[in-house]
Design a protein around this motif. Structure first.
Motif: not given
Length: 106
Positions: A90-106
């Protein structure tokens, strides 16, 4: 308008064998939380063209969602080379998804 959650689901074995970055987005088309988070998820993924976005309709008896132990919608599971590296519920902003992608090295 963004793509809807699809009822056809890939097999878990196919997901596990996929190379590269995948964002599995579990939810339902009628879900208010999913509709509210959709533009946030889409925005973060648009900034990351290497990530393959797969929208999967979830619900009781759906094997892919059960295999990832999805409890709330939307849940975005980020995988790299078939391994889960992050998830956002339940992301409340795009940053939460960005951070998850960053954890994958994206």
């Amino acid at each position: 308008m963004a793509a809807p959650y699809v009822t056809s689901q890939p097999e878990r074995s196919a997901i596990d064998a996929t190379q590269g970055l995948i964002a599995l987005d579990f939810g339902a088309n009628w879900c208010g939380y999913c509709r509210a988070a959709e533009p946030l998820i889409d925005q973060a993924l648009a900034e990351n063209p290497a990530a393959r976005h797969i929208k999967v309709e979830d619900g009781p008896g759906r094997p892919l969602g059960r295999s990832f132990r999805i409890k709330l919608w939307p849940t975005v599971v980020v995988l790299k080379d078939g391994q889960e590296v992050a998830r956002v519920v339940r992301p409340v902003d795009a940053d939460a998804v960005r951070q998850a992608l960053a954890q994958a090295g994206a």
